[in-house]
Design a protein around this motif. Structure first.
Motif, PDB file in Angstrom:
ATOM      1  N   GLN A 125      20.177 -33.913 -24.024  1.00 54.28           N
ATOM      2  CA  GLN A 125      21.335 -34.192 -23.902  1.00 54.28           C
ATOM      3  C   GLN A 125      22.184 -35.026 -25.179  1.00 54.28           C
ATOM      4  OE1 GLN A 125      23.591 -33.483 -21.434  1.00 54.28           O
ATOM      5  NE2 GLN A 125      21.803 -32.479 -20.150  1.00 54.28           N
ATOM      6  N   PRO A 126      23.140 -34.406 -25.796  1.00 52.19           N
ATOM      7  CA  PRO A 126      23.470 -33.352 -25.358  1.00 52.19           C
ATOM      8  C   PRO A 126      22.681 -32.004 -25.699  1.00 52.19           C
ATOM      9  CG  PRO A 126      24.581 -33.965 -27.392  1.00 52.19           C
ATOM     10  CD  PRO A 126      23.551 -34.964 -26.816  1.00 52.19           C
ATOM     11  N   MET A 127      23.065 -30.950 -25.066  1.00 50.50           N
ATOM     12  CA  MET A 127      22.240 -29.609 -25.216  1.00 50.50           C
ATOM     13  C   MET A 127      22.099 -29.087 -26.745  1.00 50.50           C
ATOM     14  SD  MET A 127      22.864 -27.509 -21.795  1.00 50.50           S
ATOM     15  CE  MET A 127      21.575 -26.295 -22.005  1.00 50.50           C
ATOM     16  N   CYS A 128      20.927 -28.721 -27.104  1.00 45.68           N
ATOM     17  CA  CYS A 128      20.881 -27.990 -28.343  1.00 45.68           C
ATOM     18  C   CYS A 128      21.498 -26.768 -28.430  1.00 45.68           C
ATOM     19  CB  CYS A 128      19.329 -27.677 -28.543  1.00 45.68           C
ATOM     20  SG  CYS A 128      18.190 -29.076 -28.780  1.00 45.68           S
ATOM     21  N   PRO A 129      22.007 -26.292 -29.542  1.00 43.14           N
ATOM     22  CA  PRO A 129      22.592 -25.017 -29.795  1.00 43.14           C
ATOM     23  C   PRO A 129      21.778 -24.068 -29.447  1.00 43.14           C
ATOM     24  CG  PRO A 129      22.455 -26.224 -31.770  1.00 43.14           C
ATOM     25  CD  PRO A 129      21.749 -27.094 -30.897  1.00 43.14           C
ATOM     26  N   SER A 130      22.353 -22.847 -28.515  1.00 39.08           N
ATOM     27  CA  SER A 130      21.596 -21.905 -28.173  1.00 39.08           C
ATOM     28  C   SER A 130      21.107 -20.931 -29.324  1.00 39.08           C
ATOM     29  CB  SER A 130      22.641 -20.818 -27.257  1.00 39.08           C
ATOM     30  OG  SER A 130      23.921 -20.215 -28.212  1.00 39.08           O
ATOM     31  N   ALA A 131      20.393 -19.818 -28.944  1.00 41.43           N
ATOM     32  CA  ALA A 131      19.639 -19.148 -30.292  1.00 41.43           C
ATOM     33  C   ALA A 131      20.737 -18.248 -30.677  1.00 41.43           C
ATOM     34  CB  ALA A 131      18.779 -18.371 -29.597  1.00 41.43           C
ATOM     35  N   ASP A 132      22.089 -18.234 -30.009  1.00 40.85           N
ATOM     36  CA  ASP A 132      22.843 -17.150 -30.439  1.00 40.85           C
ATOM     37  C   ASP A 132      24.166 -17.890 -31.162  1.00 40.85           C
ATOM     38  OD1 ASP A 132      22.084 -14.872 -29.314  1.00 40.85           O
ATOM     39  OD2 ASP A 132      22.927 -15.156 -27.383  1.00 40.85           O
ATOM     40  N   SER A 133      23.901 -18.914 -31.333  1.00 44.45           N
ATOM     41  CA  SER A 133      25.061 -20.142 -32.020  1.00 44.45           C
ATOM     42  C   SER A 133      24.781 -20.044 -33.644  1.00 44.45           C
ATOM     43  CB  SER A 133      24.885 -21.474 -31.636  1.00 44.45           C
ATOM     44  OG  SER A 133      25.075 -21.665 -30.295  1.00 44.45           O
ATOM     45  N   ALA A 134      25.865 -20.188 -34.353  1.00 44.99           N
ATOM     46  CA  ALA A 134      25.817 -20.263 -35.756  1.00 44.99           C
ATOM     47  C   ALA A 134      24.885 -21.266 -36.237  1.00 44.99           C
ATOM     48  CB  ALA A 134      27.245 -20.305 -36.479  1.00 44.99           C
ATOM     49  N   ASP A 135      25.025 -22.493 -35.310  1.00 42.08           N
ATOM     50  CA  ASP A 135      24.132 -23.552 -35.951  1.00 42.08           C
ATOM     51  C   ASP A 135      22.939 -23.637 -34.853  1.00 42.08           C
ATOM     52  OD1 ASP A 135      25.355 -23.930 -33.439  1.00 42.08           O
ATOM     53  OD2 ASP A 135      25.707 -26.052 -33.853  1.00 42.08           O
ATOM     54  N   ARG A 136      22.097 -22.577 -34.661  1.00 44.79           N
ATOM     55  CA  ARG A 136      20.973 -22.424 -33.763  1.00 44.79           C
ATOM     56  C   ARG A 136      19.813 -23.411 -34.535  1.00 44.79           C
ATOM     57  NH1 ARG A 136      22.039 -17.233 -34.730  1.00 44.79           N
ATOM     58  NH2 ARG A 136      21.531 -16.414 -36.878  1.00 44.79           N
ATOM     59  N   ASP A 137      19.757 -23.301 -35.990  1.00 45.26           N
ATOM     60  CA  ASP A 137      18.628 -23.955 -36.459  1.00 45.26           C
ATOM     61  C   ASP A 137      18.751 -25.885 -36.645  1.00 45.26           C
ATOM     62  OD1 ASP A 137      20.706 -23.844 -38.245  1.00 45.26           O
ATOM     63  OD2 ASP A 137      19.450 -23.415 -39.936  1.00 45.26           O
ATOM     64  N   ALA A 138      19.830 -25.983 -35.684  1.00 48.56           N
ATOM     65  CA  ALA A 138      19.931 -27.318 -35.499  1.00 48.56           C
ATOM     66  C   ALA A 138      19.356 -27.913 -34.176  1.00 48.56           C
ATOM     67  CB  ALA A 138      21.367 -27.982 -35.523  1.00 48.56           C
ATOM     68  N   ALA A 139      18.586 -26.950 -33.432  1.00 47.59           N
ATOM     69  CA  ALA A 139      18.092 -27.470 -32.237  1.00 47.59           C
ATOM     70  C   ALA A 139      16.830 -28.208 -32.614  1.00 47.59           C
ATOM     71  CB  ALA A 139      17.634 -26.145 -31.572  1.00 47.59           C
ATOM     72  N   ARG A 140      16.420 -28.799 -31.543  1.00 48.07           N
ATOM     73  CA  ARG A 140      15.108 -29.815 -31.765  1.00 48.07           C
ATOM     74  C   ARG A 140      13.764 -28.910 -31.962  1.00 48.07           C
ATOM     75  NH1 ARG A 140      15.573 -35.085 -28.065  1.00 48.07           N
ATOM     76  NH2 ARG A 140      17.771 -35.752 -28.519  1.00 48.07           N
ATOM     77  N   THR A 141      12.950 -29.594 -33.041  1.00 49.92           N
ATOM     78  CA  THR A 141      11.690 -28.906 -32.955  1.00 49.92           C
ATOM     79  C   THR A 141      10.519 -29.303 -31.866  1.00 49.92           C
ATOM     80  OG1 THR A 141      11.980 -28.867 -35.467  1.00 49.92           O
ATOM     81  CG2 THR A 141       9.631 -28.667 -34.354  1.00 49.92           C
ATOM     82  N   VAL A 142      10.060 -28.282 -31.332  1.00 51.08           N
ATOM     83  CA  VAL A 142       9.151 -28.401 -30.022  1.00 51.08           C
ATOM     84  C   VAL A 142       7.572 -28.357 -30.512  1.00 51.08           C
ATOM     85  CG1 VAL A 142      11.082 -28.134 -28.271  1.00 51.08           C
ATOM     86  CG2 VAL A 142       9.418 -26.305 -29.050  1.00 51.08           C
ATOM     87  N   ALA A 143       7.286 -27.488 -31.574  1.00 52.91           N
ATOM     88  CA  ALA A 143       6.199 -27.283 -31.848  1.00 52.91           C
ATOM     89  C   ALA A 143       6.204 -26.936 -33.666  1.00 52.91           C
ATOM     90  CB  ALA A 143       5.501 -26.048 -31.359  1.00 52.91           C
ATOM     91  N   SER A 144       5.572 -27.719 -34.333  1.00 50.18           N
ATOM     92  CA  SER A 144       5.511 -27.389 -35.771  1.00 50.18           C
ATOM     93  C   SER A 144       4.225 -27.106 -36.454  1.00 50.18           C
ATOM     94  CB  SER A 144       5.975 -28.858 -36.444  1.00 50.18           C
ATOM     95  OG  SER A 144       6.094 -28.661 -38.070  1.00 50.18           O
ATOM     96  N   HIS A 145       4.188 -26.101 -37.096  1.00 51.15           N
ATOM     97  CA  HIS A 145       3.079 -25.636 -37.906  1.00 51.15           C
ATOM     98  C   HIS A 145       3.241 -25.558 -39.461  1.00 51.15           C
ATOM     99  CE1 HIS A 145       0.768 -24.944 -34.054  1.00 51.15           C
ATOM    100  NE2 HIS A 145       2.144 -24.672 -33.628  1.00 51.15           N
ATOM    101  N   PRO A 146       3.262 -26.597 -40.055  1.00 49.64           N
ATOM    102  CA  PRO A 146       3.416 -26.455 -41.390  1.00 49.64           C
ATOM    103  C   PRO A 146       2.347 -25.875 -42.080  1.00 49.64           C
ATOM    104  CG  PRO A 146       2.857 -28.758 -40.738  1.00 49.64           C
ATOM    105  CD  PRO A 146       2.934 -27.867 -39.529  1.00 49.64           C
ATOM    106  N   GLU A 147       1.197 -25.853 -41.824  1.00 47.77           N
ATOM    107  CA  GLU A 147       0.045 -25.195 -42.522  1.00 47.77           C
ATOM    108  C   GLU A 147       0.501 -23.594 -42.611  1.00 47.77           C
ATOM    109  OE1 GLU A 147      -0.998 -25.192 -38.067  1.00 47.77           O
ATOM    110  OE2 GLU A 147      -0.081 -26.534 -39.610  1.00 47.77           O
ATOM    111  N   GLN A 148       1.084 -23.122 -41.469  1.00 49.10           N
ATOM    112  CA  GLN A 148       1.357 -21.711 -41.240  1.00 49.10           C
ATOM    113  C   GLN A 148       2.803 -21.471 -41.536  1.00 49.10           C
ATOM    114  OE1 GLN A 148       0.273 -20.969 -37.092  1.00 49.10           O
ATOM    115  NE2 GLN A 148      -1.717 -20.999 -37.514  1.00 49.10           N
ATOM    116  N   GLY A 149       3.678 -22.302 -41.829  1.00 46.05           N
ATOM    117  CA  GLY A 149       4.733 -22.000 -42.433  1.00 46.05           C
ATOM    118  C   GLY A 149       5.948 -21.978 -41.367  1.00 46.05           C
TER     119      GLY A 149
END
Length: 63
Positions: free
Chosen positions: A5-29
């Motif tokens: 809350q508030p909800m993350c932007p949907s995958a179809d939104s222009a700002d979709r990459d502003a959603a929260r990270t739920v899994a990160s794999h920096p070693e894989q990029g």
């Protein structure tokens, strides 16, 4: 998919990459965002429906 809350932007939104990270794999990029988008280190994205968004790289201007 998002329970924030508030909800993350949907995958179809222009700002979709502003959603929260739920899994990160920096070693894989890559990282998985709350809206199902896979965000790659080169700024490319894969959307939950399989579409690919090309990397957004700055354009270098030469004088």
């Amino acid at each position: 998919m998002c329970s924030h809350q508030p909800m993350c932007p949907s995958a179809d939104s222009a700002d979709r990459d502003a959603a929260r990270t739920v899994a990160s794999h920096p070693e894989q990029g890559w990282s998985l965002l709350c809206n199902g988008v896979v965000l790659f280190d080169d700024t490319g994205e894969q959307l939950p429906d399989g579409r690919v968004v090309e990397p957004r790289r700055p354009v270098l201007l030469r004088a």
